[in-house]
Scaffold this motif. Structure first.
Motif, PDB file in Angstrom:
ATOM      1  N   GLU A 172       0.837  -1.202   0.000  1.00 26.57           N
ATOM      2  CA  GLU A 172       0.000   0.000   0.000  1.00 26.57           C
ATOM      3  C   GLU A 172       0.876   1.259   0.000  1.00 26.57           C
ATOM      4  OE1 GLU A 172      -2.281   0.449   3.521  1.00 26.57           O
ATOM      5  OE2 GLU A 172      -3.481   2.099   2.735  1.00 26.57           O
ATOM      6  N   ALA A 173       1.932   1.239   0.815  1.00 27.76           N
ATOM      7  CA  ALA A 173       2.842   2.394   0.875  1.00 27.76           C
ATOM      8  C   ALA A 173       3.514   2.610  -0.479  1.00 27.76           C
ATOM      9  CB  ALA A 173       3.895   2.174   1.963  1.00 27.76           C
ATOM     10  N   ALA A 174       3.892   1.501  -1.146  1.00 26.91           N
ATOM     11  CA  ALA A 174       4.514   1.615  -2.467  1.00 26.91           C
ATOM     12  C   ALA A 174       3.531   2.195  -3.482  1.00 26.91           C
ATOM     13  CB  ALA A 174       4.995   0.238  -2.925  1.00 26.91           C
ATOM     14  N   GLN A 175       2.308   1.687  -3.457  1.00 34.91           N
ATOM     15  CA  GLN A 175       1.289   2.153  -4.405  1.00 34.91           C
ATOM     16  C   GLN A 175       1.014   3.643  -4.237  1.00 34.91           C
ATOM     17  OE1 GLN A 175      -2.452   0.090  -4.030  1.00 34.91           O
ATOM     18  NE2 GLN A 175      -3.099   0.642  -6.091  1.00 34.91           N
ATOM     19  N   GLN A 176       1.006   4.110  -3.008  1.00 30.20           N
ATOM     20  CA  GLN A 176       0.736   5.534  -2.756  1.00 30.20           C
ATOM     21  C   GLN A 176       1.799   6.439  -3.368  1.00 30.20           C
ATOM     22  OE1 GLN A 176       0.441   5.535   1.515  1.00 30.20           O
ATOM     23  NE2 GLN A 176      -1.751   5.046   1.513  1.00 30.20           N
ATOM     24  N   ARG A 177       2.988   5.869  -3.610  1.00 30.70           N
ATOM     25  CA  ARG A 177       4.079   6.660  -4.201  1.00 30.70           C
ATOM     26  C   ARG A 177       4.281   6.328  -5.675  1.00 30.70           C
ATOM     27  NH1 ARG A 177       4.164   5.735   0.888  1.00 30.70           N
ATOM     28  NH2 ARG A 177       5.122   7.159   2.387  1.00 30.70           N
ATOM     29  N   GLY A 178       3.296   5.615  -6.261  1.00 25.97           N
ATOM     30  CA  GLY A 178       3.339   5.334  -7.690  1.00 25.97           C
ATOM     31  C   GLY A 178       4.183   4.143  -8.074  1.00 25.97           C
ATOM     32  N   LEU A 179       4.592   3.327  -7.109  1.00 26.32           N
ATOM     33  CA  LEU A 179       5.397   2.142  -7.393  1.00 26.32           C
ATOM     34  C   LEU A 179       4.506   0.902  -7.377  1.00 26.32           C
ATOM     35  CD1 LEU A 179       8.478   2.781  -5.062  1.00 26.32           C
ATOM     36  CD2 LEU A 179       8.089   3.604  -7.368  1.00 26.32           C
ATOM     37  N   LYS A 180       4.853  -0.066  -8.208  1.00 27.06           N
ATOM     38  CA  LYS A 180       4.091  -1.318  -8.244  1.00 27.06           C
ATOM     39  C   LYS A 180       5.036  -2.483  -7.966  1.00 27.06           C
ATOM     40  CE  LYS A 180       1.028  -4.187 -11.026  1.00 27.06           C
ATOM     41  NZ  LYS A 180       0.368  -4.378 -12.339  1.00 27.06           N
ATOM     42  N   ILE A 181       4.784  -3.172  -6.880  1.00 31.43           N
ATOM     43  CA  ILE A 181       5.588  -4.344  -6.523  1.00 31.43           C
ATOM     44  C   ILE A 181       4.969  -5.568  -7.192  1.00 31.43           C
ATOM     45  CG2 ILE A 181       6.413  -5.789  -4.631  1.00 31.43           C
ATOM     46  CD1 ILE A 181       6.230  -3.359  -2.803  1.00 31.43           C
ATOM     47  N   SER A 182       5.792  -6.371  -7.878  1.00 24.02           N
ATOM     48  CA  SER A 182       5.258  -7.517  -8.626  1.00 24.02           C
ATOM     49  C   SER A 182       4.675  -8.563  -7.680  1.00 24.02           C
ATOM     50  CB  SER A 182       6.368  -8.154  -9.467  1.00 24.02           C
ATOM     51  OG  SER A 182       7.194  -8.962  -8.650  1.00 24.02           O
ATOM     52  N   SER A 183       3.740  -9.331  -8.218  1.00 30.94           N
ATOM     53  CA  SER A 183       3.120 -10.398  -7.433  1.00 30.94           C
ATOM     54  C   SER A 183       4.149 -11.448  -7.036  1.00 30.94           C
ATOM     55  CB  SER A 183       1.976 -11.038  -8.225  1.00 30.94           C
ATOM     56  OG  SER A 183       2.455 -11.545  -9.461  1.00 30.94           O
ATOM     57  N   GLN A 184       5.192 -11.630  -7.876  1.00 31.56           N
ATOM     58  CA  GLN A 184       6.233 -12.611  -7.545  1.00 31.56           C
ATOM     59  C   GLN A 184       6.972 -12.206  -6.278  1.00 31.56           C
ATOM     60  OE1 GLN A 184       8.025 -12.149 -11.440  1.00 31.56           O
ATOM     61  NE2 GLN A 184       7.831 -14.334 -11.813  1.00 31.56           N
ATOM     62  N   LEU A 185       7.308 -10.922  -6.176  1.00 30.68           N
ATOM     63  CA  LEU A 185       8.009 -10.453  -4.983  1.00 30.68           C
ATOM     64  C   LEU A 185       7.080 -10.488  -3.773  1.00 30.68           C
ATOM     65  CD1 LEU A 185      10.499  -9.278  -3.671  1.00 30.68           C
ATOM     66  CD2 LEU A 185       9.822  -7.014  -4.478  1.00 30.68           C
ATOM     67  N   LEU A 186       5.829 -10.085  -3.975  1.00 27.67           N
ATOM     68  CA  LEU A 186       4.875 -10.090  -2.863  1.00 27.67           C
ATOM     69  C   LEU A 186       4.693 -11.488  -2.292  1.00 27.67           C
ATOM     70  CD1 LEU A 186       2.127  -7.675  -4.262  1.00 27.67           C
ATOM     71  CD2 LEU A 186       3.761  -7.197  -2.431  1.00 27.67           C
ATOM     72  N   SER A 187       4.779 -12.500  -3.182  1.00 29.46           N
ATOM     73  CA  SER A 187       4.559 -13.875  -2.721  1.00 29.46           C
ATOM     74  C   SER A 187       5.714 -14.401  -1.871  1.00 29.46           C
ATOM     75  CB  SER A 187       4.341 -14.799  -3.926  1.00 29.46           C
ATOM     76  OG  SER A 187       5.549 -14.946  -4.670  1.00 29.46           O
ATOM     77  N   LEU A 188       6.860 -13.716  -1.912  1.00 33.25           N
ATOM     78  CA  LEU A 188       8.048 -14.201  -1.199  1.00 33.25           C
ATOM     79  C   LEU A 188       8.273 -13.508   0.145  1.00 33.25           C
ATOM     80  CD1 LEU A 188      10.446 -14.413  -4.263  1.00 33.25           C
ATOM     81  CD2 LEU A 188       9.397 -16.328  -3.051  1.00 33.25           C
ATOM     82  N   GLY A 189       7.523 -12.441   0.393  1.00 32.16           N
ATOM     83  CA  GLY A 189       7.706 -11.698   1.643  1.00 32.16           C
ATOM     84  C   GLY A 189       6.457 -11.741   2.511  1.00 32.16           C
TER      85      GLY A 189
END
Length: 201
Positions: A172-189
């Motif tokens: 959410e913090a990344a999205q608010q600053r215009g960044l998109k974290i990939s689903s692959q990375l999200l699945s590992l953390g």
């Protein structure tokens, strides 16, 4: 091989490399207090340097994060530098979306204006809230290793789970600053949310 197919293979190769890194992190032997503590800390930060490099492969920045196509991708270290030469050696000769990767170090946030990623050292814990507030309108991926950092509005935070290096993410913090974290990375953390009033430790 056409460009689209090359891109598919390139993304798959990056994903495999990152999975292998995570497996390496799982077997990382970090033993506080052991006689060869200096070597152990060095290994810990070699691993974290490799993670930083891989994080940038799995995050999308908005176009305004770069002045032009020749602008380097800058990883900033704010405060005390725990990586030593490990981070420079990791990114040497590497590029991200044709942007050359470089590392800058500074004690003042104002000296890291051109960074796309800023690692906020534990030495900055007392002013962490001010740092995150200053960066809230900039497309900068914020990373630290301070307990409560991601809950406080940071994006990625390293932590030790026994003898394993792990990381938590605040998409959410990344999205608010215009960044998109990939689903692959999200699945590992470990996913965390911002918590007003979260304590930094």
């Amino acid at each position: 091989m056409n460009l689209a197919l090359e891109n598919v293979f390139s993304r798959a190769a990056r994903a495999v490399r990152f999975l292998l890194l995570c497996l390496a992190a799982s077997s990382f032997a970090f033993t506080p207090g052991q006689s060869d503590a200096e070597t152990t800390v060095s290994k810990e930060y070699q691993l974290k340097a490799a993670f930083l490099y891989n994080f940038v492969q799995f995050v999308q920045w908005p176009g305004n994060a770069f002045t032009n196509a020749q602008t380097p991708f800058v990883i900033g270290i704010l405060g005390d530098d725990p990586f030593g030469a490990a981070l420079d050696e990791t990114v040497q000769g590497q590029t991200v979306l044709d942007h050359k990767l470089i590392v800058q170090r500074a004690k003042r946030l104002e000296d890291l204006r051109d960074c796309q990623l800023i690692f906020v050292s534990k030495s900055e814990k007392s002013r962490m809230a001010d740092i995150l507030s200053t960066l809230k309108d900039r497309p900068v991926l914020t990373v630290s290793e301070t307990q409560g950092f991601a809950s406080h509005g940071g994006m990625i935070n390293f932590y030790l789970d026994g003898k394993k290096v792990r990381f938590e993410l605040n998409p959410e913090a990344a999205q608010q600053r215009g960044l998109k974290i990939s689903s692959q990375l999200l699945s590992l953390g470990k996913i965390v949310e911002s918590e007003p009033g979260a304590t930094l430790k």
